[in-house]
Design a protein around this motif. Structure first.
Motif, PDB file in Angstrom:
ATOM      1  N   UNK A  47       0.857  -1.186   0.000  1.00 22.46           N
ATOM      2  CA  UNK A  47       0.000   0.000   0.000  1.00 22.46           C
ATOM      3  C   UNK A  47       0.891   1.232   0.000  1.00 22.46           C
ATOM      4  N   UNK A  48       0.306   2.369  -0.324  1.00 20.06           N
ATOM      5  CA  UNK A  48       1.096   3.602  -0.332  1.00 20.06           C
ATOM      6  C   UNK A  48       0.247   4.762   0.168  1.00 20.06           C
ATOM      7  N   UNK A  49       0.936   5.786   0.623  1.00 22.63           N
ATOM      8  CA  UNK A  49       0.243   7.007   1.057  1.00 22.63           C
ATOM      9  C   UNK A  49       1.099   8.206   0.689  1.00 22.63           C
ATOM     10  N   UNK A  50       0.439   9.265   0.299  1.00 20.04           N
ATOM     11  CA  UNK A  50       1.126  10.501  -0.060  1.00 20.04           C
ATOM     12  C   UNK A  50       0.675  11.580   0.926  1.00 20.04           C
ATOM     13  N   UNK A  51       1.634  12.101   1.671  1.00 22.61           N
ATOM     14  CA  UNK A  51       1.323  13.123   2.679  1.00 22.61           C
ATOM     15  C   UNK A  51       1.684  14.505   2.131  1.00 22.61           C
ATOM     16  N   UNK A  52       0.704  15.392   2.108  1.00 26.59           N
ATOM     17  CA  UNK A  52       0.893  16.737   1.562  1.00 26.59           C
ATOM     18  C   UNK A  52       0.928  17.729   2.723  1.00 26.59           C
ATOM     19  N   UNK A  53       2.020  18.502   2.861  1.00 24.58           N
ATOM     20  CA  UNK A  53       2.077  19.466   3.969  1.00 24.58           C
ATOM     21  C   UNK A  53       0.926  20.465   3.872  1.00 24.58           C
ATOM     22  N   UNK A  54       0.437  20.901   5.027  1.00 27.75           N
ATOM     23  CA  UNK A  54      -0.785  21.723   5.026  1.00 27.75           C
ATOM     24  C   UNK A  54      -0.646  23.015   5.838  1.00 27.75           C
ATOM     25  N   UNK A  55       0.346  23.852   5.507  1.00 25.28           N
ATOM     26  CA  UNK A  55       0.494  25.095   6.268  1.00 25.28           C
ATOM     27  C   UNK A  55      -0.625  26.091   5.927  1.00 25.28           C
ATOM     28  N   UNK A  56      -0.835  27.036   6.831  1.00 27.91           N
ATOM     29  CA  UNK A  56      -1.737  28.147   6.519  1.00 27.91           C
ATOM     30  C   UNK A  56      -1.074  28.987   5.435  1.00 27.91           C
ATOM     31  N   UNK A  57      -1.814  29.618   4.545  1.00 22.26           N
ATOM     32  CA  UNK A  57      -3.277  29.679   4.472  1.00 22.26           C
ATOM     33  C   UNK A  57      -3.866  28.612   3.541  1.00 22.26           C
ATOM     34  N   UNK A  58      -3.078  27.560   3.217  1.00 16.90           N
ATOM     35  CA  UNK A  58      -3.525  26.587   2.212  1.00 16.90           C
ATOM     36  C   UNK A  58      -4.220  25.378   2.833  1.00 16.90           C
ATOM     37  N   UNK A  59      -4.345  25.386   4.157  1.00 18.08           N
ATOM     38  CA  UNK A  59      -4.791  24.197   4.885  1.00 18.08           C
ATOM     39  C   UNK A  59      -6.120  23.637   4.378  1.00 18.08           C
ATOM     40  N   UNK A  60      -7.122  24.490   4.254  1.00 18.33           N
ATOM     41  CA  UNK A  60      -8.447  23.976   3.884  1.00 18.33           C
ATOM     42  C   UNK A  60      -8.444  23.404   2.467  1.00 18.33           C
ATOM     43  N   UNK A  61      -7.714  24.047   1.553  1.00 17.97           N
ATOM     44  CA  UNK A  61      -7.649  23.554   0.169  1.00 17.97           C
ATOM     45  C   UNK A  61      -6.984  22.175   0.121  1.00 17.97           C
ATOM     46  N   UNK A  62      -5.932  22.011   0.907  1.00 19.19           N
ATOM     47  CA  UNK A  62      -5.188  20.749   0.902  1.00 19.19           C
ATOM     48  C   UNK A  62      -6.026  19.643   1.539  1.00 19.19           C
ATOM     49  N   UNK A  63      -6.702  19.949   2.619  1.00 16.01           N
ATOM     50  CA  UNK A  63      -7.564  18.947   3.255  1.00 16.01           C
ATOM     51  C   UNK A  63      -8.702  18.547   2.313  1.00 16.01           C
ATOM     52  N   UNK A  64      -9.226  19.517   1.586  1.00 18.11           N
ATOM     53  CA  UNK A  64     -10.306  19.231   0.636  1.00 18.11           C
ATOM     54  C   UNK A  64      -9.800  18.309  -0.477  1.00 18.11           C
ATOM     55  N   UNK A  65      -8.606  18.598  -0.998  1.00 17.15           N
ATOM     56  CA  UNK A  65      -8.035  17.762  -2.076  1.00 17.15           C
ATOM     57  C   UNK A  65      -7.756  16.348  -1.572  1.00 17.15           C
ATOM     58  N   UNK A  66      -7.303  16.242  -0.326  1.00 19.11           N
ATOM     59  CA  UNK A  66      -6.954  14.923   0.232  1.00 19.11           C
ATOM     60  C   UNK A  66      -8.180  14.020   0.354  1.00 19.11           C
ATOM     61  N   UNK A  67      -9.346  14.630   0.471  1.00 16.26           N
ATOM     62  CA  UNK A  67     -10.575  13.826   0.590  1.00 16.26           C
ATOM     63  C   UNK A  67     -10.898  13.090  -0.712  1.00 16.26           C
ATOM     64  N   UNK A  68     -10.275  13.551  -1.810  1.00 17.12           N
ATOM     65  CA  UNK A  68     -10.625  12.994  -3.122  1.00 17.12           C
ATOM     66  C   UNK A  68     -10.024  11.621  -3.377  1.00 17.12           C
ATOM     67  N   UNK A  69      -9.068  11.191  -2.548  1.00 20.30           N
ATOM     68  CA  UNK A  69      -8.422   9.893  -2.792  1.00 20.30           C
ATOM     69  C   UNK A  69      -7.953   9.292  -1.472  1.00 20.30           C
ATOM     70  N   UNK A  70      -8.176   7.986  -1.314  1.00 21.02           N
ATOM     71  CA  UNK A  70      -7.828   7.313  -0.052  1.00 21.02           C
ATOM     72  C   UNK A  70      -6.344   7.395   0.276  1.00 21.02           C
TER      73      UNK A  70
END
Lengths: 160, 171
Positions: free
Chosen positions: A102-125
């Motif tokens: 299995x694999x996972x890709x972790x995307x850093x989520x600093x402000x002010x991009x946090x909400x956009x990154x969390x939203x994108x992360x929901x699109x794929x397990x």
């Protein structure tokens, strides 16, 4: 824990640097027969547009992207400015993921991009917002050091 | 995923300046949009066209300025304008500067805009310029009712520099 740094601007545009990140992820996971390449592509597609944006905003300069495909834990960051003209690159495949299931890709989520990154992360397990957990090997090394009885005895003896 | 821009690995300082300033500009717009709590969907969807257009026009020296217009063009909430200044002498310092600290100070002071405010990127040019897919003709927003705040240099390269002007409604 291997790490790679890709040269961004002024050597490469943000979109071109993101293409190199995508290629590195795909080629690194390609030997893992248990992984479906279309699933990997799907995770990367979910970051289309967002990846270059995070590069041009300097996010991946300060905080790396992490690809976790145990036993591989790969961090990928970006050089910008003068460092991008002189930085030595190792592009493409990174060894160590052939046995990954299995694999996972972790995307850093600093402000002010946090909400956009969390939203994108929901699109794929396989996508996760924030820092990757520390690799198990590093945790064991730390624990081993913490209970180094001989070192403790030496310190205790010297204090008397 | 795209491979279109992967061919734009730069070699000359003029090309490097175009890549650098494009990165500075798109990074600034990304930070401003995110700081205002607006969706980056427009930027993400049009990223390649925006990047390719700015790189092409800065390299040919025809991009006069690029603006992030927020709100209705007849009565905008704010406009972030980035004028370009060129010096194609071939003898400049090979130095690439990005004033991210200045940008961070600006984003902390931006006047809020209503949630969901529409925004777009508009360029103006000096003379004939290359056509780039994804861009179309338009009219710039009316800035007559806005106050102007000059923030100084946003970034520079050997052959050009970019500054930042914030046009906003007075509070």
């Amino acid at each position: 824990m291997p790490s790679r740094t890709i040269n961004g601007s002024p050597q490469r545009s943000a979109a071109a640097a993101w293409v190199e990140i995508e290629r590195m992820v795909l080629e690194t996971l390609q030997p893992a027969k248990a992984l479906d390449v279309d699933v990997v592509r799907g995770a990367l597609d979910a970051l289309d547009g967002l990846g270059p944006m995070l590069i041009s905003a300097g996010v991946l300069v300060d905080s790396p992207l992490a690809l976790v495909a145990a036993p591989l834990h790969l961090t990928i960051s970006i050089h910008m400015g003068a460092g991008a003209l002189t930085g030595q690159e190792r592009l493409g495949k990174v060894s160590g993921a052939a046995t990954a299931t299995e694999f996972a890709l972790y995307v850093p989520d600093p402000k002010p991009y946090r909400s956009e990154i969390h939203e994108a992360a929901k699109a794929h397990d396989a996508l996760h917002a924030g820092n990757a957990p520390q690799p198990i090997a590093a945790t064991q090394q730390t624990a081993g050091f913490a209970v180094d009885a001989e070192a403790l005895r030496r310190i205790s003896g010297g204090a008397r | 995923m795209s491979t279109v821009t992967s061919m734009r690995t730069s070699t000359s300082t003029r090309t490097q300046t175009a890549v650098h300033l494009t990165d500075v500009i798109t990074g600034a717009f990304s930070a401003i949009v995110a700081s205002l709590g607006l969706s980056s969907s427009y930027l993400r969807t049009h990223w390649e066209a925006i990047e390719l257009g700015l790189m092409t026009w800065i390299e040919e020296g025809t991009l006069a300025d690029v603006s992030l217009e927020l709100g209705n063009s007849d009565d905008p909430e704010a406009v972030l304008e980035i004028p370009l200044d060129y010096r194609f002498t071939g003898v400049g310092n090979v130095e690439f500067v990005s004033s991210r600290a200045r940008l961070a100070r600006l984003t902390a002071k931006l006047t809020d805009v209503p949630a969901g405010t529409f925004y777009r990127i508009v360029t103006s040019h000096t003379g004939p310029h290359a056509n780039v897919d994804g861009w179309s003709s338009t009219t710039s927003a009316d800035r007559s009712g806005l106050s102007t705040y000059r923030l100084g240099s946003l970034g520079s390269g050997p052959d050009a520099s970019a500054s930042l002007i914030y046009h906003h409604r007075s509070t």
